[in-house]
Motif scaffolding. Sequence first.
Motif, PDB file in Angstrom:
ATOM      1  N   TRP A  96     -26.935  -9.582 -22.105  1.00 37.36           N
ATOM      2  CA  TRP A  96     -26.416 -10.305 -20.951  1.00 37.36           C
ATOM      3  C   TRP A  96     -26.770  -9.542 -19.683  1.00 37.36           C
ATOM      4  O   TRP A  96     -27.311  -8.438 -19.737  1.00 37.36           O
ATOM      5  N   ALA A  97     -26.495 -10.140 -18.530  1.00 35.11           N
ATOM      6  CA  ALA A  97     -26.861  -9.503 -17.266  1.00 35.11           C
ATOM      7  C   ALA A  97     -25.863  -9.867 -16.174  1.00 35.11           C
ATOM      8  O   ALA A  97     -25.268 -10.947 -16.190  1.00 35.11           O
ATOM      9  N   ARG A  98     -25.682  -8.936 -15.248  1.00 37.93           N
ATOM     10  CA  ARG A  98     -24.908  -9.205 -14.028  1.00 37.93           C
ATOM     11  C   ARG A  98     -25.902  -9.412 -12.903  1.00 37.93           C
ATOM     12  O   ARG A  98     -26.833  -8.614 -12.714  1.00 37.93           O
ATOM     13  N   LEU A  99     -25.708 -10.476 -12.118  1.00 38.45           N
ATOM     14  CA  LEU A  99     -26.609 -10.820 -11.027  1.00 38.45           C
ATOM     15  C   LEU A  99     -25.833 -11.011  -9.740  1.00 38.45           C
ATOM     16  O   LEU A  99     -24.604 -11.102  -9.740  1.00 38.45           O
ATOM     17  N   ILE A 100     -26.574 -11.085  -8.634  1.00 43.23           N
ATOM     18  CA  ILE A 100     -25.995 -11.309  -7.307  1.00 43.23           C
ATOM     19  C   ILE A 100     -26.651 -12.551  -6.725  1.00 43.23           C
ATOM     20  O   ILE A 100     -27.881 -12.661  -6.698  1.00 43.23           O
ATOM     21  N   ASP A 101     -25.838 -13.505  -6.257  1.00 41.68           N
ATOM     22  CA  ASP A 101     -26.400 -14.735  -5.697  1.00 41.68           C
ATOM     23  C   ASP A 101     -26.865 -14.488  -4.258  1.00 41.68           C
ATOM     24  O   ASP A 101     -26.675 -13.388  -3.715  1.00 41.68           O
ATOM     25  N   PRO A 102     -27.512 -15.470  -3.595  1.00 45.65           N
ATOM     26  CA  PRO A 102     -28.046 -15.231  -2.251  1.00 45.65           C
ATOM     27  C   PRO A 102     -27.005 -14.870  -1.199  1.00 45.65           C
ATOM     28  O   PRO A 102     -27.352 -14.308  -0.161  1.00 45.65           O
ATOM     29  N   ALA A 103     -25.729 -15.175  -1.441  1.00 48.84           N
ATOM     30  CA  ALA A 103     -24.674 -14.798  -0.501  1.00 48.84           C
ATOM     31  C   ALA A 103     -24.094 -13.425  -0.808  1.00 48.84           C
ATOM     32  O   ALA A 103     -23.219 -12.951  -0.095  1.00 48.84           O
ATOM     33  N   GLY A 104     -24.574 -12.796  -1.884  1.00 49.58           N
ATOM     34  CA  GLY A 104     -24.078 -11.476  -2.246  1.00 49.58           C
ATOM     35  C   GLY A 104     -22.949 -11.473  -3.251  1.00 49.58           C
ATOM     36  O   GLY A 104     -22.316 -10.437  -3.472  1.00 49.58           O
ATOM     37  N   MET A 105     -22.687 -12.614  -3.897  1.00 49.14           N
ATOM     38  CA  MET A 105     -21.578 -12.729  -4.829  1.00 49.14           C
ATOM     39  C   MET A 105     -22.028 -12.443  -6.257  1.00 49.14           C
ATOM     40  O   MET A 105     -23.062 -12.925  -6.702  1.00 49.14           O
ATOM     41  N   PRO A 106     -21.239 -11.664  -7.021  1.00 51.22           N
ATOM     42  CA  PRO A 106     -21.615 -11.347  -8.397  1.00 51.22           C
ATOM     43  C   PRO A 106     -21.314 -12.495  -9.357  1.00 51.22           C
ATOM     44  O   PRO A 106     -20.346 -13.240  -9.185  1.00 51.22           O
ATOM     45  N   PHE A 107     -22.161 -12.637 -10.353  1.00 50.26           N
ATOM     46  CA  PHE A 107     -21.892 -13.521 -11.477  1.00 50.26           C
ATOM     47  C   PHE A 107     -22.674 -12.982 -12.667  1.00 50.26           C
ATOM     48  O   PHE A 107     -23.559 -12.133 -12.513  1.00 50.26           O
ATOM     49  N   CYS A 108     -22.324 -13.444 -13.858  1.00 45.78           N
ATOM     50  CA  CYS A 108     -22.982 -12.951 -15.065  1.00 45.78           C
ATOM     51  C   CYS A 108     -23.569 -14.114 -15.855  1.00 45.78           C
ATOM     52  O   CYS A 108     -23.024 -15.215 -15.861  1.00 45.78           O
ATOM     53  N   ILE A 109     -24.677 -13.858 -16.516  1.00 47.28           N
ATOM     54  CA  ILE A 109     -25.244 -14.781 -17.493  1.00 47.28           C
ATOM     55  C   ILE A 109     -24.992 -14.176 -18.861  1.00 47.28           C
ATOM     56  O   ILE A 109     -25.412 -13.047 -19.126  1.00 47.28           O
ATOM     57  N   VAL A 110     -24.282 -14.910 -19.709  1.00 45.81           N
ATOM     58  CA  VAL A 110     -23.851 -14.363 -20.990  1.00 45.81           C
ATOM     59  C   VAL A 110     -24.115 -15.378 -22.101  1.00 45.81           C
ATOM     60  O   VAL A 110     -24.164 -16.588 -21.858  1.00 45.81           O
ATOM     61  N   PRO A 111     -24.272 -14.920 -23.352  1.00 45.36           N
ATOM     62  CA  PRO A 111     -24.341 -15.844 -24.480  1.00 45.36           C
ATOM     63  C   PRO A 111     -22.939 -16.318 -24.842  1.00 45.36           C
ATOM     64  O   PRO A 111     -21.944 -15.673 -24.489  1.00 45.36           O
ATOM     65  N   GLY A 112     -22.843 -17.439 -25.517  1.00 46.48           N
ATOM     66  CA  GLY A 112     -21.534 -17.897 -25.948  1.00 46.48           C
ATOM     67  C   GLY A 112     -21.368 -19.391 -25.805  1.00 46.48           C
ATOM     68  O   GLY A 112     -22.344 -20.132 -25.608  1.00 46.48           O
ATOM     69  N   THR A 113     -20.121 -19.839 -25.885  1.00 47.37           N
ATOM     70  CA  THR A 113     -19.817 -21.268 -25.835  1.00 47.37           C
ATOM     71  C   THR A 113     -18.911 -21.655 -24.680  1.00 47.37           C
ATOM     72  O   THR A 113     -18.771 -22.836 -24.380  1.00 47.37           O
ATOM     73  N   SER A 114     -18.265 -20.681 -24.022  1.00 49.09           N
ATOM     74  CA  SER A 114     -17.314 -20.994 -22.947  1.00 49.09           C
ATOM     75  C   SER A 114     -17.581 -20.126 -21.735  1.00 49.09           C
ATOM     76  O   SER A 114     -17.632 -18.895 -21.843  1.00 49.09           O
ATOM     77  N   SER A 115     -17.761 -20.777 -20.572  1.00 48.15           N
ATOM     78  CA  SER A 115     -17.835 -20.025 -19.331  1.00 48.15           C
ATOM     79  C   SER A 115     -16.443 -19.491 -19.005  1.00 48.15           C
ATOM     80  O   SER A 115     -15.443 -19.925 -19.562  1.00 48.15           O
ATOM     81  N   GLY A 116     -16.385 -18.531 -18.096  1.00 49.39           N
ATOM     82  CA  GLY A 116     -15.087 -17.944 -17.791  1.00 49.39           C
ATOM     83  C   GLY A 116     -15.030 -17.350 -16.407  1.00 49.39           C
ATOM     84  O   GLY A 116     -16.059 -17.138 -15.750  1.00 49.39           O
ATOM     85  N   VAL A 117     -13.812 -17.099 -15.937  1.00 45.61           N
ATOM     86  CA  VAL A 117     -13.580 -16.407 -14.675  1.00 45.61           C
ATOM     87  C   VAL A 117     -12.825 -15.123 -14.982  1.00 45.61           C
ATOM     88  O   VAL A 117     -11.918 -15.116 -15.814  1.00 45.61           O
ATOM     89  N   TYR A 118     -13.215 -14.054 -14.327  1.00 42.52           N
ATOM     90  CA  TYR A 118     -12.656 -12.743 -14.625  1.00 42.52           C
ATOM     91  C   TYR A 118     -12.310 -12.007 -13.335  1.00 42.52           C
ATOM     92  O   TYR A 118     -13.064 -12.048 -12.362  1.00 42.52           O
ATOM     93  N   LEU A 119     -11.174 -11.345 -13.363  1.00 42.18           N
ATOM     94  CA  LEU A 119     -10.736 -10.531 -12.244  1.00 42.18           C
ATOM     95  C   LEU A 119     -11.137  -9.094 -12.521  1.00 42.18           C
ATOM     96  O   LEU A 119     -10.712  -8.493 -13.506  1.00 42.18           O
ATOM     97  N   ASP A 120     -12.000  -8.545 -11.666  1.00 48.98           N
ATOM     98  CA  ASP A 120     -12.458  -7.161 -11.798  1.00 48.98           C
ATOM     99  C   ASP A 120     -11.508  -6.254 -11.032  1.00 48.98           C
ATOM    100  O   ASP A 120     -11.354  -6.396  -9.814  1.00 48.98           O
ATOM    101  N   LEU A 121     -10.880  -5.316 -11.734  1.00 44.29           N
ATOM    102  CA  LEU A 121      -9.875  -4.443 -11.119  1.00 44.29           C
ATOM    103  C   LEU A 121     -10.242  -2.978 -11.323  1.00 44.29           C
ATOM    104  O   LEU A 121     -10.286  -2.506 -12.468  1.00 44.29           O
ATOM    105  N   PRO A 122     -10.509  -2.240 -10.246  1.00 43.98           N
ATOM    106  CA  PRO A 122     -10.669  -0.793 -10.380  1.00 43.98           C
ATOM    107  C   PRO A 122      -9.394  -0.182 -10.953  1.00 43.98           C
ATOM    108  O   PRO A 122      -8.301  -0.743 -10.814  1.00 43.98           O
TER     109      PRO A 122
END
Length: 233
Positions: A96-122
């Motif tokens: 899988w990979a983490r990418l940045i869209d043209p506005a600078g926002m992160p998203f990931c391309i992953v294998p699987g059957t369900s997309s998801g939203v995740y909260l990244d917390l330091p």
Amino acid sequence: MHRSRLASFWIDVPGDLFDVTCRFWRDGLGYAGRDATTFPGAFYMLGTWSGFEVGVQRIGGGSVRWHLDVVSDDVDATIARVVAAGAVVDELFDGWARLIDPAGMPFCIVPGTSSGVYLDLPTEHFEAGAAFWTSALGRDLVPEDGEPDRYFDLGRLGRKVTVGIQRLGTGTPRWHVDIESDDVEAEARRLEGLGASRVELIETWWTMRDPVGQAFCVTQVQTDGFDDAADWP
């Protein structure tokens, strides 16, 4: 007693990045987007997705943020497609990979059957952020197999979750979530009691911040099937 649910997920971008962001998510990932019926030019609807998962990820450094996982049955081909459309690969992992869209926002391309939203917390924000969202969503934080100290499930969202793009007058690009409710004021008070703060009343909805500074909104019911999909209280 009022009822509420997590209903939508938004990319917020300043006006000068709005068109390129809409074009990327529409054409780069093949979504059939359209201007919103209300406030056209300010909101762009990418579509309504089903099968969403929601979770929390502990990250080593950086800022608190939401990110989107997009599933694919051919991760390499999807990465190539979004890069050609303007994304930048941030980091490649095993499968899988983490990418940045043209506005600078992160998203990931992953294998699987369900997309998801995740909260990244330091780490320094993990306890406060996780405690708020588990209480807000009425869900348990369940460690995932494999890396139980890093990835945590909050279950699946309602049957339908809207994804769209919002034009900001000013500000930094970000993701935010909408909670819809049949009693906006009651839900805003409930979330204040959990540690959130109100920012601004706009039309009929409240913009708010969680205890670690993430923006979200509490809105009137805006999706079909609310009576069957409302999750809490």
